[in-house]
Design an enzyme around this catalytic site. Sequence first.
Site, PDB file in Angstrom:
ATOM      1  N   VAL A 224       0.850  -1.185   0.000  1.00 36.87           N
ATOM      2  CA  VAL A 224       0.000   0.000   0.000  1.00 36.87           C
ATOM      3  C   VAL A 224       0.890   1.241   0.000  1.00 36.87           C
ATOM      4  O   VAL A 224       2.107   1.165   0.199  1.00 36.87           O
ATOM      5  CB  VAL A 224      -0.973   0.006   1.199  1.00 36.87           C
ATOM      6  CG1 VAL A 224      -2.030  -1.083   1.028  1.00 36.87           C
ATOM      7  CG2 VAL A 224      -0.228  -0.174   2.508  1.00 36.87           C
ATOM      8  N   THR A 225       0.284   2.406  -0.176  1.00 35.08           N
ATOM      9  CA  THR A 225       1.011   3.624  -0.539  1.00 35.08           C
ATOM     10  C   THR A 225       1.972   4.139   0.522  1.00 35.08           C
ATOM     11  O   THR A 225       3.163   4.313   0.266  1.00 35.08           O
ATOM     12  CB  THR A 225       0.008   4.726  -0.909  1.00 35.08           C
ATOM     13  OG1 THR A 225      -0.752   4.313  -2.052  1.00 35.08           O
ATOM     14  CG2 THR A 225       0.730   6.025  -1.231  1.00 35.08           C
ATOM     15  N   PHE A 226       1.470   4.400   1.719  1.00 35.69           N
ATOM     16  CA  PHE A 226       2.327   5.064   2.703  1.00 35.69           C
ATOM     17  C   PHE A 226       3.495   4.190   3.177  1.00 35.69           C
ATOM     18  O   PHE A 226       4.632   4.675   3.264  1.00 35.69           O
ATOM     19  CB  PHE A 226       1.487   5.569   3.879  1.00 35.69           C
ATOM     20  CG  PHE A 226       1.014   6.975   3.687  1.00 35.69           C
ATOM     21  CD1 PHE A 226       1.492   8.012   4.476  1.00 35.69           C
ATOM     22  CD2 PHE A 226       0.083   7.282   2.700  1.00 35.69           C
ATOM     23  CE1 PHE A 226       1.060   9.322   4.285  1.00 35.69           C
ATOM     24  CE2 PHE A 226      -0.356   8.578   2.511  1.00 35.69           C
ATOM     25  CZ  PHE A 226       0.132   9.609   3.299  1.00 35.69           C
TER      26      PHE A 226
END
Length: 715
Positions: A224-226
């Site tokens: 996922v992004t973070f």
Amino acid sequence: MTIAQYVAVPANAAHDILSESSDDEGSCADHEVLKEEEEREKLLAGGNGLFGGKPGVKIGKKVRGARGKKKGVRDVVEMMGGKRLGMEEGGEFGLGADSDDEADSEEGEEVDLLREKEVFERKPRRPSVRRILLYTVSLLTFLLLLISASLSLSHRHHSRMVPLDITKDTRLSNGTHDFRPTTLLISLDGFRADFLDRGLSPALTAMANSGLSPRWLTPAFPSVTFPNHWTIATGLYPESHGIVGNTFWDPALKKEFFYTDPARSMQDEWWGGEPLWVTAERQGVKSAVHMWPGSEANDGWGLSYLDHFNGTESLSKKTTRILEWLDLPLPERPQFIAAYVPNVDSIGHKFGPNTTELDLTIREVDAMLTDLLDALDARNLTDLINIVVVSDHGMASTSRERLIYIDEIIDMSLIEHSDGWPLYGLRPYPNVNITALYKTLLAETLADQAKGKKHWDVYLRDENMPARWHFSNNNRIAPLWVVPEAGYAIVTREEYDVDASDKGKYEPAGLHGYDNLHPLMRAIFVAKGPAFRHLYGKGRSRALGLEKEEEEGGDVGIVVEEFGNWEVHRIVCESLGIGEAVGGTNATIKDFAFKAVSDWPVAEEEKGEEGGEIDTSTGTQARESITPTITATVPTSANEGVVSIQTIPADPNPQPNPELPEPGQEGTESPPVENSGEEEKKPEDMNPWEYAKWKAEKLRIALEKWWEGVWVGDD
């Protein structure tokens, strides 16, 4: 009167004739003879001394002696060397008289002809030793200058094929301005590796084909992004830097991290590790960050330039912003620039990865890169700026048919906090038996497996979490996890109370966060610039160690074995000529020691259109592992919420479709690949001094062969 007339008359008659002519023609004959002698001395005793004359005799010097004395044929002949000029035994040129009075202009002409014959038939004198030495020294001096120029030019060209000796103070010039080593890092959020194969991104594809790129970049888990952007920035696994998801609970801080709420996520207490911009600024390298996730925490980290997140900003504005920084005067200009582009990810979530909307977005993002590259070229910066384009993860299609309702399996009232999505981290209340919850979930997934429809797995953080995920050594990681297969999502009825028969639009149509080795989660890494030129270039083989050569006419890229995005921090630091983060990283690749491959694998695409079945296999192609070279010490969150230092082992060798251990079993690591032995150094692997010696030796051998041929030819 001709020579034949002299021969035809009696001797006394000839005497009379000579006597008669002496009064009238004597002065003329003497003048002609003297004139011939002068011309002779000019040739035989001239200033160049080529035929043995005295040095220093000038052209035009007069013959010593009385001008009025007449010279006969014998005098002339004796003066010119007797028989050496052609006299035969028993006769003197066939003339029956030897008197000086018999000379006339005809004899002078005959002697002149003989003299010219002698001059042109004489063998030249062998050059003296001094003259040979002089010529040899002159020639060697010329050759040494030629060799020196050749070495200089060769090394200047070769310097593009060996690692550059870069320091942060190195100066490069575009013809009008000086530039220190500069690296531009661009993140294309959600850009899946096989999106490059769609033919929609010519600029990015051209960079990959002419620069350095792995077959794909492996994201960190969870994908996922973070967590992944912070792994790219710090070189640490999520368990080490502490951003373990887009949302999670910290039991020590008694707080929840939520990525879309700056009030709950931008405090420095969440963010472990040292991001690239801090590493750079600490070493005197100005940095500029445009909207990178996490860059706004800790009051901007002391950045020279920082742009806050703006989800509506146009792509053209991003290009303009980057160029504004590059156009600053040298003392103000940043050497490290990080920029974040969220467009592909946001459109992929909304419409799905296999849609015309996403294809259009890919074209738009590539057009932005085209504009940026053209602007760099117009500034003559193409060969001066390092450009690294990465993504954080891929994207998989999902639908209402792929929702797994966990509240239909366990009682969610037993759960105090749930983390992450589409995977679920479960944190039960303290008085709840977590082992019982695990067994309930495990029994359900085993029952689904028996029916041939298993779509999720369950793990205990401290028992059977796959070691290759590096997702257990932090209390911010929930103790119990339900991880779905790619394309599926774990939900509750409260969150997504939808029915498969509903005809309304379902969102999100695209998701990520699955097993980081799944083909649909693969990201990209494309690098090009002066720091990487030793790995690619004109006429280079597409893969290191292969004999096949690509066609001439431009830079030829190199495809390397895939690696994890925790290597990016070190790669960027090396491109800038600075040291890496304080405390180390989880990186294993050192000094750009990539492993090359010969071809690209066949991309594993999703099956069917939206809502259809997808291929959830991880592929069976064997892959060589990156041999770990260090064991890094990295920060990790302790129970008390304080960042401490802990030794993290090197990354194990990931294998396709790993066997997941049962509870209580530990993950095993594959041994590193051993080097079979040292190979002979190639020119591209030599440092500048070794290359100069190698080049000089080759020139010396060639010169010896040429010089030997010259002297043999003279003999």
